[in-house]
Design an enzyme around this catalytic site. Structure first.
Site, PDB file in Angstrom:
ATOM      1  N   HIS A 125       0.855  -1.198   0.000  1.00 28.69           N
ATOM      2  CA  HIS A 125       0.000   0.000   0.000  1.00 28.69           C
ATOM      3  C   HIS A 125       0.878   1.229   0.000  1.00 28.69           C
ATOM      4  O   HIS A 125       1.924   1.274   0.647  1.00 28.69           O
ATOM      5  CB  HIS A 125      -1.002  -0.010   1.165  1.00 28.69           C
ATOM      6  CG  HIS A 125      -0.468   0.302   2.522  1.00 28.69           C
ATOM      7  ND1 HIS A 125      -0.341   1.588   3.010  1.00 28.69           N
ATOM      8  CD2 HIS A 125      -0.028  -0.514   3.506  1.00 28.69           C
ATOM      9  CE1 HIS A 125       0.118   1.556   4.241  1.00 28.69           C
ATOM     10  NE2 HIS A 125       0.332   0.298   4.570  1.00 28.69           N
ATOM     11  N   GLU A 171      -5.272   1.809   2.178  1.00 26.53           N
ATOM     12  CA  GLU A 171      -5.142   0.619   3.035  1.00 26.53           C
ATOM     13  C   GLU A 171      -5.427   0.994   4.478  1.00 26.53           C
ATOM     14  O   GLU A 171      -6.046   0.265   5.230  1.00 26.53           O
ATOM     15  CB  GLU A 171      -3.739   0.019   2.907  1.00 26.53           C
ATOM     16  CG  GLU A 171      -3.523  -1.272   3.687  1.00 26.53           C
ATOM     17  CD  GLU A 171      -3.090  -1.067   5.133  1.00 26.53           C
ATOM     18  OE1 GLU A 171      -2.766   0.069   5.516  1.00 26.53           O
ATOM     19  OE2 GLU A 171      -3.119  -2.051   5.888  1.00 26.53           O
ATOM     20  N   HIS A 287       2.275   4.959  12.723  1.00 27.17           N
ATOM     21  CA  HIS A 287       1.121   5.857  12.571  1.00 27.17           C
ATOM     22  C   HIS A 287       1.347   7.200  13.265  1.00 27.17           C
ATOM     23  O   HIS A 287       0.383   7.843  13.714  1.00 27.17           O
ATOM     24  CB  HIS A 287      -0.163   5.187  13.077  1.00 27.17           C
ATOM     25  CG  HIS A 287      -0.676   4.137  12.148  1.00 27.17           C
ATOM     26  ND1 HIS A 287      -1.860   3.467  12.308  1.00 27.17           N
ATOM     27  CD2 HIS A 287      -0.130   3.634  10.997  1.00 27.17           C
ATOM     28  CE1 HIS A 287      -2.043   2.605  11.320  1.00 27.17           C
ATOM     29  NE2 HIS A 287      -0.997   2.683  10.512  1.00 27.17           N
TER      30      HIS A 287
HETATM   31  N1  DTR Z   1      -2.165  -2.828   9.143  1.00 30.11           N
HETATM   32  C1  DTR Z   1      -0.818  -2.389   8.785  1.00 30.11           C
HETATM   33  C2  DTR Z   1       0.183  -2.674   9.877  1.00 30.11           C
HETATM   34  C3  DTR Z   1       0.183  -4.098  10.303  1.00 30.11           C
HETATM   35  C4  DTR Z   1      -0.201  -4.550  11.512  1.00 30.11           C
HETATM   36  N2  DTR Z   1      -0.037  -5.919  11.567  1.00 30.11           N
HETATM   37  C5  DTR Z   1       0.442  -6.339  10.374  1.00 30.11           C
HETATM   38  C6  DTR Z   1       0.766  -7.616   9.938  1.00 30.11           C
HETATM   39  C7  DTR Z   1       1.235  -7.752   8.629  1.00 30.11           C
HETATM   40  C8  DTR Z   1       1.387  -6.622   7.802  1.00 30.11           C
HETATM   41  C9  DTR Z   1       1.046  -5.328   8.268  1.00 30.11           C
HETATM   42  C10 DTR Z   1       0.591  -5.203   9.553  1.00 30.11           C
HETATM   43  C11 DTR Z   1      -0.825  -0.895   8.539  1.00 30.11           C
HETATM   44  O1  DTR Z   1      -0.975  -0.144   9.510  1.00 30.11           O
HETATM   45  O2  DTR Z   1      -0.622  -0.518   7.384  1.00 30.11           O
HETATM   46 ZN    ZN Z   2      -0.516   1.658   8.826  1.00 30.47          ZN
HETATM   47 ZN    ZN Z   3       0.900  -0.454   6.370  1.00 27.25          ZN
END
Ligand code: DTR
Ligand code: ZN
Ligand code: ZN
Ligand code: CA
Length: 439
Positions: A125, A171, A287
């Site tokens: 992403h 994303e 973040h």
């Molecule tokens: N959701 C993703 C960060 C994230 C958290 N756990 C995982 C496991 C595998 C890949 C990504 C992630 C984000 O904040 O973009």
């Molecule tokens: Zn993220």
């Molecule tokens: Zn991410």
């Protein structure tokens, strides 16, 4: 062999099948049988990947401090990536969608050639959260995938499979772009996917080395790479549903990927094996506005970029995943005729990081008349027995020359493995000629 059939059956029952654990995943990464060798994957220059990160940082600096969905910084990021790919000979397509009242963009780039009915895709992403530039999350994955795509062009690679690359929008708002893309695929188009590889956060400042545990072939490919550079890996346990591989997995497409960690805390055991700081999160700027070009671990970004290229080169080729390290014992070991004791032939394994794979291979070569007399087990370093072959009242052929696949993923690879053989019927004899274990 002198037992009557009834006694033999009784004897056979005494050795209940421990069984080999074959995975029957709904969709598995399949490699064609053609045996052209996979060309050698290139080293992905870290400096090039970091140059893309510097561009993403500049874009954020010039567009309100972020590259989030619906903001000018995201569209500028997409335009940067697209221009590089157009100049490198890709067929690119900018696909729009609407979310929260704003236009979102997915960038799809196809490398001309390869089997159109066997598509290997790699993606990441490109959007950040609104609070910052999103350099680790996920400039790191986006820059690595871009540089690998450019390396494919530099090499004028002609893989067996058709290579496709994707950069997803929104994303951070719930896998919106990748969900939009997968739902836009017809069933026929989805069926053409050999696999999807996802790279989201692969340069965390306090990195772990996590491999997605979805498709076993894809997982093993990544593990082979890291085993080859002596870096232990762990299974990515929090990933399910957490990034853009999820819509592909939900559509039945084999998936895999790499991750260096987000807000979870690195344990002391993990710091022991990977370095870094225990008790601190893998990415303290997750973040946050501090997710800038200063929020990258170069070694992690380099290793994961190279691992991703290794996977794309190997999985894109027609040859199966190259085997991992192997160890052999060619010493003859006599097998006493029944009712003698079982004998063993040991192999000491060292230098293999982590656990054995689900696809551990055991090649056995035993010279013995009436091979139905023999029960054969693989004994792991901790003493766990994996049944390779049961005795058989009807298998009167001579010699055992076979390859067994064992799911030994719960076993540490390093240590003394043993092949154990017992002759359970009298009047035929032989010996262990050699055996080999491949991870
Ligand atoms: N959701 C993703 C960060 C994230 C958290 N756990 C995982 C496991 C595998 C890949 C990504 C992630 C984000 O904040 O973009
Ligand atoms: Zn993220
Ligand atoms: Zn991410
Ligand atoms: Ca490199």
């Amino acid at each position: 062999m002198s037992l009557s059939v009834s006694r033999r059956l009784a004897a056979v029952t005494a050795f209940a099948v421990a069984g080999l654990f074959a995975s029957t995943a709904p969709a598995a990464f399949a490699t064609p049988t053609a045996q052209t060798a996979a060309p050698t994957p290139p080293d992905i220059p870290l400096a090039n990947v970091k140059a893309h990160l510097a561009q993403f940082q500049t874009i954020a600096n010039n567009n309100g401090g972020n590259r989030a969905h619906g903001r000018t910084g995201y569209k500028a990021s997409i335009d940067y990536v697209k221009a590089k790919l157009d100049a490198a000979g890709y067929t690119t397509s900018l696909k729009t969608f609407t979310y929260n009242g704003s236009t979102g963009y997915n960038l799809i780039a196809d490398w001309p050639g390869g089997d159109p009915d066997s598509v290997l895709m790699a993606g990441s992403h490109l959007d950040s959260v609104s609070s910052g530039a999103g350099i680790n999350d996920n400039g790191s994955g986006s820059a690595a995938v871009l540089e690998i795509a450019l390396a494919v062009s530099r090499a004028q690679l002609q893989p067996t499979k058709h290579l496709r690359f994707g950069w997803w929008g929104a994303e951070e708002l719930g896998l919106v772009g990748s969900k939009n893309y997968v739902s836009s695929l017809s069933a026929t188009e989805r069926a053409k996917f050999a696999g999807y590889l996802n790279f989201d956060m692969i340069g965390s400042p306090n990195p772990g080395y996590f491999v997605y545990d979805d498709d076993p072939t894809i997982e093993q490919t990544f593990k082979n790479y890291f085993a080859g550079i002596g870096v232990p890996t762990e299974i990515e346990t929090e990933g399910d549903g957490r990034s853009d591989h999820a819509p592909f997995k939900n559509a039945g497409i084999p998936v895999g990927g790499l991750f260096t960690g987000a807000s979870n805390t690195k344990t002391s055991a993990q710091a022991q094996k990977w370095g870094g700081t225990a008790g601190q999160s893998f990415d303290r700027c997750y973040h946050s506005s501090c997710d800038t070009t200063a929020n990258i671990n170069d070694t992690a970004l380099d290793r994961n970029s190279d691992a991703a290229a290794y996977a794309i080169w190997n999985l894109g080729a027609s040859t199966p995943v190259p085997p991992g390290p192997s160890f052999e014992n060619t010493a003859d070991v006599n097998i006493p005729d029944s009712p003698g004791a079982a004998v063993t032939s040991p192999i000491t394994v060292s230098g293999v990081a982590g656990n054995a794979p689900a696809t551990t291979k055991v090649d056995v070569n035993i010279v013995h008349t009436y091979r139905g007399d023999l029960v054969i087990d693989l004994i792991a370093p901790d003493g766990t027995a994996y049944r390779l072959k049961n005795s058989s009242s009807s298998d009167s052929a001579d010699n055992v020359v076979a390859t067994y696949t064992v799911n030994a993923s719960s076993e540490v690879a390093n240590g003394v493995w043993k092949l154990q053989v017992k002759d359970v019927y009298s009047a035929d004899t032989g010996y262990i000629n050699s055996w080999k274990i491949t991870f």
